[in-house]
Write a protein that holds these residues in place. Structure first.
Motif, PDB file in Angstrom:
ATOM      1  N   GLU A  84      10.655 -18.242   2.593  1.00 56.93           N
ATOM      2  CA  GLU A  84       9.730 -17.881   1.512  1.00 56.93           C
ATOM      3  C   GLU A  84       8.471 -18.740   1.576  1.00 56.93           C
ATOM      4  O   GLU A  84       7.371 -18.245   1.429  1.00 56.93           O
ATOM      5  N   ARG A  85       8.652 -20.053   1.764  1.00 57.83           N
ATOM      6  CA  ARG A  85       7.487 -20.942   1.828  1.00 57.83           C
ATOM      7  C   ARG A  85       7.876 -22.292   2.429  1.00 57.83           C
ATOM      8  O   ARG A  85       9.027 -22.696   2.393  1.00 57.83           O
ATOM      9  N   VAL A  86       6.856 -22.956   2.964  1.00 60.18           N
ATOM     10  CA  VAL A  86       6.974 -24.327   3.469  1.00 60.18           C
ATOM     11  C   VAL A  86       5.900 -25.130   2.749  1.00 60.18           C
ATOM     12  O   VAL A  86       4.721 -24.753   2.775  1.00 60.18           O
ATOM     13  N   GLU A  87       6.308 -26.221   2.090  1.00 58.32           N
ATOM     14  CA  GLU A  87       5.376 -27.004   1.273  1.00 58.32           C
ATOM     15  C   GLU A  87       5.571 -28.493   1.546  1.00 58.32           C
ATOM     16  O   GLU A  87       6.527 -28.892   2.192  1.00 58.32           O
TER      17      GLU A  87
ATOM     18  N   LEU B 163      11.309 -26.721   2.485  1.00 60.82           N
ATOM     19  CA  LEU B 163      11.492 -25.346   2.927  1.00 60.82           C
ATOM     20  C   LEU B 163      12.236 -24.563   1.858  1.00 60.82           C
ATOM     21  O   LEU B 163      13.289 -24.992   1.400  1.00 60.82           O
ATOM     22  N   THR B 164      11.684 -23.420   1.468  1.00 60.24           N
ATOM     23  CA  THR B 164      12.369 -22.530   0.540  1.00 60.24           C
ATOM     24  C   THR B 164      12.698 -21.244   1.280  1.00 60.24           C
ATOM     25  O   THR B 164      11.828 -20.622   1.887  1.00 60.24           O
ATOM     26  N   THR B 165      13.981 -20.883   1.249  1.00 60.11           N
ATOM     27  CA  THR B 165      14.450 -19.663   1.902  1.00 60.11           C
ATOM     28  C   THR B 165      15.018 -18.714   0.857  1.00 60.11           C
ATOM     29  O   THR B 165      15.373 -19.119  -0.246  1.00 60.11           O
ATOM     30  N   LYS B 166      15.104 -17.451   1.245  1.00 61.12           N
ATOM     31  CA  LYS B 166      15.685 -16.439   0.376  1.00 61.12           C
ATOM     32  C   LYS B 166      16.703 -15.644   1.182  1.00 61.12           C
ATOM     33  O   LYS B 166      16.438 -15.225   2.304  1.00 61.12           O
ATOM     34  N   GLN B 167      17.868 -15.477   0.597  1.00 59.83           N
ATOM     35  CA  GLN B 167      18.918 -14.660   1.198  1.00 59.83           C
ATOM     36  C   GLN B 167      19.464 -13.789   0.078  1.00 59.83           C
ATOM     37  O   GLN B 167      20.077 -14.293  -0.861  1.00 59.83           O
ATOM     38  N   GLY B 168      19.195 -12.493   0.180  1.00 62.01           N
ATOM     39  CA  GLY B 168      19.516 -11.618  -0.942  1.00 62.01           C
ATOM     40  C   GLY B 168      18.600 -11.984  -2.095  1.00 62.01           C
ATOM     41  O   GLY B 168      17.400 -12.074  -1.948  1.00 62.01           O
ATOM     42  N   GLU B 169      19.176 -12.257  -3.253  1.00 60.73           N
ATOM     43  CA  GLU B 169      18.395 -12.681  -4.415  1.00 60.73           C
ATOM     44  C   GLU B 169      18.415 -14.186  -4.612  1.00 60.73           C
ATOM     45  O   GLU B 169      17.799 -14.710  -5.540  1.00 60.73           O
ATOM     46  N   GLN B 170      19.113 -14.915  -3.746  1.00 62.83           N
ATOM     47  CA  GLN B 170      19.281 -16.357  -3.906  1.00 62.83           C
ATOM     48  C   GLN B 170      18.180 -17.137  -3.175  1.00 62.83           C
ATOM     49  O   GLN B 170      17.972 -16.975  -1.975  1.00 62.83           O
ATOM     50  N   LEU B 171      17.473 -17.976  -3.932  1.00 59.56           N
ATOM     51  CA  LEU B 171      16.483 -18.886  -3.366  1.00 59.56           C
ATOM     52  C   LEU B 171      17.126 -20.250  -3.174  1.00 59.56           C
ATOM     53  O   LEU B 171      17.902 -20.708  -4.020  1.00 59.56           O
ATOM     54  N   ARG B 172      16.787 -20.913  -2.074  1.00 56.74           N
ATOM     55  CA  ARG B 172      17.304 -22.255  -1.810  1.00 56.74           C
ATOM     56  C   ARG B 172      16.163 -23.100  -1.261  1.00 56.74           C
ATOM     57  O   ARG B 172      15.474 -22.685  -0.327  1.00 56.74           O
TER      58      ARG B 172
END
Length: 81
Positions: free
Chosen positions: A40-43, A56-65
Motif C-alpha cells: 500500500e505504501r512505504v514511508e 511498509l504497509t501491506t494489504k491482503q484482502g481487507e487487512q492492513l499491516r
C-alpha cells in the motif's frame, strides 16, 4: 507463492537470509503467505550509509499491516535484512 516468483523474491533478501542453493523438493515455507498481498505504501525511509529503515504497509484482502523493515545495500541494490 508461485514457483516463478521465487527467484525474484530471493533477490529481495540479504545474503544471510537467501538460501545458498535452491532446494526444489523442499516444501514451500511461503506457500499461500503472499497470495493477494499488495504494498500500500512505504514511508519514513531513513538511510544511513549502507543501511536503511522504512515503514511498509501491506494489504491482503481487507487487512492492513504496517511493519518496520531493515535494509542493507548489497551489490548496488537495497535488500531486506
Amino acid at each position: 507463492m508461485r514457483e516463478d516468483d521465487k527467484p525474484g523474491f530471493d533477490k529481495t533478501q540479504c545474503a544471510r537470509f537467501r538460501p545458498s542453493t535452491p532446494v526444489p523438493s523442499a516444501p514451500d515455507r511461503y506457500s499461500g503467505v503472499f497470495d493477494g498481498l499488495y504494498v500500500e505504501r512505504v514511508e519514513d525511509i531513513d538511510v544511513k550509509g549502507a543501511t536503511a529503515t522504512a515503514k511498509l504497509t501491506t494489504k491482503q484482502g481487507e487487512q492492513l499491516r504496517t511493519q518496520n523493515l531493515s535494509l542493507v545495500r548489497e551489490a548496488d541494490r537495497w535488500v531486506i535484512c
